[in-house]
Write a protein that holds these residues in place. Structure first.
Motif, PDB file in Angstrom:
ATOM      1  N   ASP A 133       0.819  -1.217   0.000  1.00 18.20           N
ATOM      2  CA  ASP A 133       0.000   0.000   0.000  1.00 18.20           C
ATOM      3  C   ASP A 133       0.851   1.265   0.000  1.00 18.20           C
ATOM      4  N   LEU A 134       2.150   1.099   0.303  1.00 19.14           N
ATOM      5  CA  LEU A 134       3.037   2.267   0.272  1.00 19.14           C
ATOM      6  C   LEU A 134       3.168   2.826  -1.141  1.00 19.14           C
ATOM      7  N   HIS A 176       3.889  18.241   4.380  1.00 15.76           N
ATOM      8  CA  HIS A 176       3.348  17.375   3.340  1.00 15.76           C
ATOM      9  C   HIS A 176       2.318  16.461   3.971  1.00 15.76           C
ATOM     10  N   ARG A 177       1.214  16.262   3.222  1.00 12.52           N
ATOM     11  CA  ARG A 177       0.173  15.397   3.737  1.00 12.52           C
ATOM     12  C   ARG A 177       0.635  13.925   3.682  1.00 12.52           C
ATOM     13  N   ALA A 178       0.347  13.169   4.688  1.00 15.96           N
ATOM     14  CA  ALA A 178       0.679  11.745   4.680  1.00 15.96           C
ATOM     15  C   ALA A 178      -0.531  10.976   5.183  1.00 15.96           C
ATOM     16  N   ILE A 179      -0.900   9.903   4.441  1.00 16.04           N
ATOM     17  CA  ILE A 179      -2.065   9.102   4.833  1.00 16.04           C
ATOM     18  C   ILE A 179      -1.576   7.760   5.383  1.00 16.04           C
ATOM     19  N   VAL A 180      -2.066   7.389   6.527  1.00 21.44           N
ATOM     20  CA  VAL A 180      -1.670   6.113   7.136  1.00 21.44           C
ATOM     21  C   VAL A 180      -2.383   4.981   6.401  1.00 21.44           C
ATOM     22  N   VAL A 181      -1.589   4.059   5.805  1.00 21.62           N
ATOM     23  CA  VAL A 181      -2.193   2.921   5.099  1.00 21.62           C
ATOM     24  C   VAL A 181      -1.917   1.594   5.812  1.00 21.62           C
ATOM     25  N   THR A 199       8.113   5.604   0.985  1.00 19.68           N
ATOM     26  CA  THR A 199       9.037   5.262  -0.095  1.00 19.68           C
ATOM     27  C   THR A 199      10.222   6.213  -0.064  1.00 19.68           C
ATOM     28  N   TYR A 200      11.291   5.806  -0.748  1.00 22.48           N
ATOM     29  CA  TYR A 200      12.498   6.610  -0.761  1.00 22.48           C
ATOM     30  C   TYR A 200      12.237   7.992  -1.352  1.00 22.48           C
ATOM     31  N   SER A 201      11.541   8.026  -2.486  1.00 23.66           N
ATOM     32  CA  SER A 201      11.364   9.332  -3.137  1.00 23.66           C
ATOM     33  C   SER A 201      10.451  10.233  -2.309  1.00 23.66           C
ATOM     34  N   ARG A 202       9.434   9.627  -1.670  1.00 28.09           N
ATOM     35  CA  ARG A 202       8.556  10.461  -0.842  1.00 28.09           C
ATOM     36  C   ARG A 202       9.306  10.948   0.397  1.00 28.09           C
ATOM     37  N   ALA A 203      10.144  10.082   0.976  1.00 24.17           N
ATOM     38  CA  ALA A 203      10.924  10.505   2.131  1.00 24.17           C
ATOM     39  C   ALA A 203      11.797  11.703   1.769  1.00 24.17           C
TER      40      ALA A 203
END
Ligand SMILES: Nc1ncnc2c1ncn2[C@@H]1O[C@H](COP(=O)(O)OP(=O)(O)OP(=O)(O)O)[C@@H](O)[C@H]1O
Ligand SMILES: [Mg+2]
Lengths: 386, 236
Positions: A133-134, A176-181, A199-203
């Motif tokens: 889901d990430l 940045h918005r982050a949704i818990v999956v 993910t690496y790019s989102r981090a």
């Protein structure tokens, strides 16, 4: 004479119980404190254990332990991928970022960025949601302890329990918005911050803009490839540090051993436990022999030789030693079992079993030896004294 | 009498204890002969050296001077291993305080000397049971010492002193913890069951009421033997 020795030992139930209890107590404190120590120290590298899969960790040469992040340039990843013997190499981001919670408060989080496609290095156990889901946009996975506690939402009634963060909730990581999956279970580390996987790019997008953001390159060796050889090759080719899984654990563990007060503080309590245990156990057993000195004197007068008496005393020591050790270790294991869901660090590897077993044996043999010296020196003529 | 017929032959025995820088002469130039088949009593005031003398005779205490031969062999000249073996085979002990092992049953206690001599446990306990029968405790073989009266405990101790058929039995005050009647029973056992032609008994006692069981009595005072003689002579 063995049955005589055993009867002597168990004839007086009260005394027998006393010795066994002394040795049980000794074994308990000789295993319980070290188990907590080992548990605590293993937390220093539990992140490395959790990541699991890679054979080799590549990082800046100045890195001293797993939480000591010295970022690399992204290009290092491609250099490592080009080295022969490398099956695959994946990037990993690890860093502390501020999260803004729905109630407006801030909480520092330990953010782990995984390779976007393979998601290698993810949490070991998923409690809800899936690691895949990430791949959905803005998604993050949060560890259960963090979700329950530091990232939890305030209770609607004042002073009530916090409501755990759940799948579908949102956070803000550096605006940045982050949704818990997903909610994951991770092994506890020395860091008390909540762990947030993405993910690496989102981090990278969450992290403050910097030239270098790559924390580690995780490497899998080709089948049949000698790991030590490959680490040497990576070091030579890139000028970076490369450690096998176990070497990196060791590096981290040694850093904490050398640079924190834990070993010395705990070392003292472990040593003290050992000494107190030894004193209690040795003393009880020695007292037992002293109380039975007259009986040994009678046997001696009747012609029993020192070797026979030595064997009797050793048998008694071995018997009470093993029973006490078994009970003590059992109690320690029970203690660990009872504490398994708490924050208490506790780890009981077989090495510790051997260590404490050797300790108890040493005590018993020592107690038996000072007892036997007493018996050897014993004048059989005491039997006529009333 | 020749050496061979003597159970005990002590010559010029001397023993001095060191206690806190003080020298205590416990035995001084002791001469004593005990024949096989004889019941010898050692009597004398408290502290005169009786216990010390039987300790030397039994080979559990080394004398400073003189020599003591048991059945023609000088224990002090033996290597300690041989001495232990000699003691295990040839000597039985009876103590004032019984000195039974408290956690062993009567039959187990009696079997101890046999086990020390390397006899198998089952065999030893069967023999022990027979001897207990002989001293009148055939029904109490499974009892622990604490479950027996003083007299019964002393009978167990006598059985233990007999079980391995030793050639010498030494007894220190065997009756002084017992009442008169029980003391007489115990002495009767020693005289009738324990004593025979191939065995000598040495009994230390204060108890004038048992003197009549002796064949001869050695009187001691202050580390010396002052007289040795038949019972009548002594009492008279
Ligand atoms: N281990 C010892 N150390 C020092 N002195 C001792 C020791 N044993 C005995 N004595 C002394 O030696 C002397 C003789 O003691 P022993 O026990 O042989 O006397 P006893 O005739 O058996 O006395 P009792 O009738 O009271 O038993 C006594 O003065 C005693 O105090
Ligand atoms: Mg005495």
């Amino acid at each position: 004479m063995n049955h005589i020795a055993l009867k002597m030992l168990m004839g007086d139930k009260g005394k027998y119980l006393g010795i066994v209890m002394g040795l049980t107590f000794a074994s308990l404190i000789m295993t319980q404190q070290p188990a907590i120590f080992v548990g605590l120290m293993s937390r220093s590298y539990s992140f490395i254990s959790d990541v699991g899969l890679p054979d080799i960790w590549v990082m800046d040469p100045k890195v001293q332990f797993v939480d000591d992040i010295k970022p690399l340039q992204d290009t290092e990843l491609y250099r490592v991928r080009g080295i022969s013997g490398v099956q695959w190499a994946m990037p990993m981001y690890k860093g502390l970022l501020k999260a803004r919670l729905t109630d407006g408060t801030f909480q520092t989080c330990n953010v782990i960025g995984l390779d976007d496609t393979t998601l290698i290095g993810g949490p070991p156990i998923m409690l809800s949601g899936k690691i895949e889901d990430l791949r959905r946009s803005d998604s993050v996975i949060v560890d259960i302890d963090g979700a329950r506690d530091k990232l939890g939402k305030p209770s609607p009634t004042s002073g009530g329990k916090r409501i755990p963060l759940a799948v579908g909730d949102t956070l803000e990581l550096n605006d940045h918005r982050a949704i818990v999956v997903g909610i994951a279970k991770v092994t506890r580390t020395f860091q008390s911050q909540p762990v947030v996987y993405t993910t690496y790019s989102r981090a990278k997008s969450y992290a403050p803009r910097e030239r270098k953001l790559l924390s580690f390159v995780l490497v899998k060796a080709k089948p049949g490839q000698d790991i030590a050889q490959l680490t040497r090759r990576i070091r030579a080719a890139t000028g970076l540090s490369a450690y096998s899984h176990n070497e990196f654990k060791e590096l981290t563990y040694n850093y904490f051993m050398k640079n924190t007060g834990i070993p010395i503080n705990f070392g003292i309590s472990v040593a003290l436990g050992f000494i107190v245990g030894a004193a209690v156990a040795g003393q009880t057993f020695y007292n037992f022999t002293l109380e039975n000195l007259r009986q040994f004197g009678v046997l001696k007068a009747m012609g029993a030789n020192n070797l026979t008496l030595l064997r009797m005393i050793l048998l008694q020591a071995v018997l009470v030693g093993s029973i006490g050790y078994g009970l003590g270790v059992g109690l320690t294991a029970l203690f660990g079992h009872a504490m398994r869901h708490t924050i208490l660090a506790f780890k009981f590897p077989w090495q510790l079993l051997i260590f404490s077993g050797a300790g108890v044996s040493l005590i018993c043999v020592f107690a038996a030896l000072i007892s036997i010296i007493k018996v050897i020196r014993l004048e059989p003529a005491i039997v006529f004294k009333s | 009498m020749t050496e061979k017929q003597l159970a005990v032959h002590c010559q010029h025995i001397g023993k001095t204890y060191q206690a806190g820088g003080q020298k205590i002469v416990a035995l001084n130039d002791i001469k004593l002969e005990i024949a096989l088949g004889e019941l010898m009593m050692l009597v004398g005031p408290s502290g005169c050296g009786k216990t010390t003398l039987i300790s030397v005779i039994a080979g559990i205490l080394d004398q400073d001077e003189g020599s003591c031969a048991l059945f023609g062999e000088d224990l002090q000249q033996m290597r300690s291993k041989d001495k232990l073996n000699f003691r295990a085979r040839n000597i039985g002990f009876v103590f004032q305080a019984y000195n039974l092992l408290p956690s062993l049953t009567a039959v187990e206690n009696v079997s101890v000397p046999l086990i020390i001599n390397g006899v198998k446990r089952a065999v030893a306990e069967r023999k022990a049971g027979e001897i207990l029968e002989l001293v009148g405790l055939g029904t109490r073989t499974k009892s622990l010492p604490a479950q027996l009266s003083g007299g019964q405990q002393q009978r167990v101790a006598i059985a233990r002193a007999l079980v391995h058929s030793p050639r010498l039995i030494v007894c220190d005050e065997p009756t002084s913890a017992l009442d008169h009647e029980t003391g007489q029973t115990v002495m009767g056992l020693l005289k009738d069951v324990a004593l025979h032609a191939d065995r000598a008994l040495v009994i230390v006692t204060h108890d004038a009421r048992i003197f009549n069981f002796a064949d001869r009595i050695a009187k001691m005072d202050d580390g010396h033997i002052t007289s040795v003689g038949a019972v009548n002579g002594l009492l008279g």
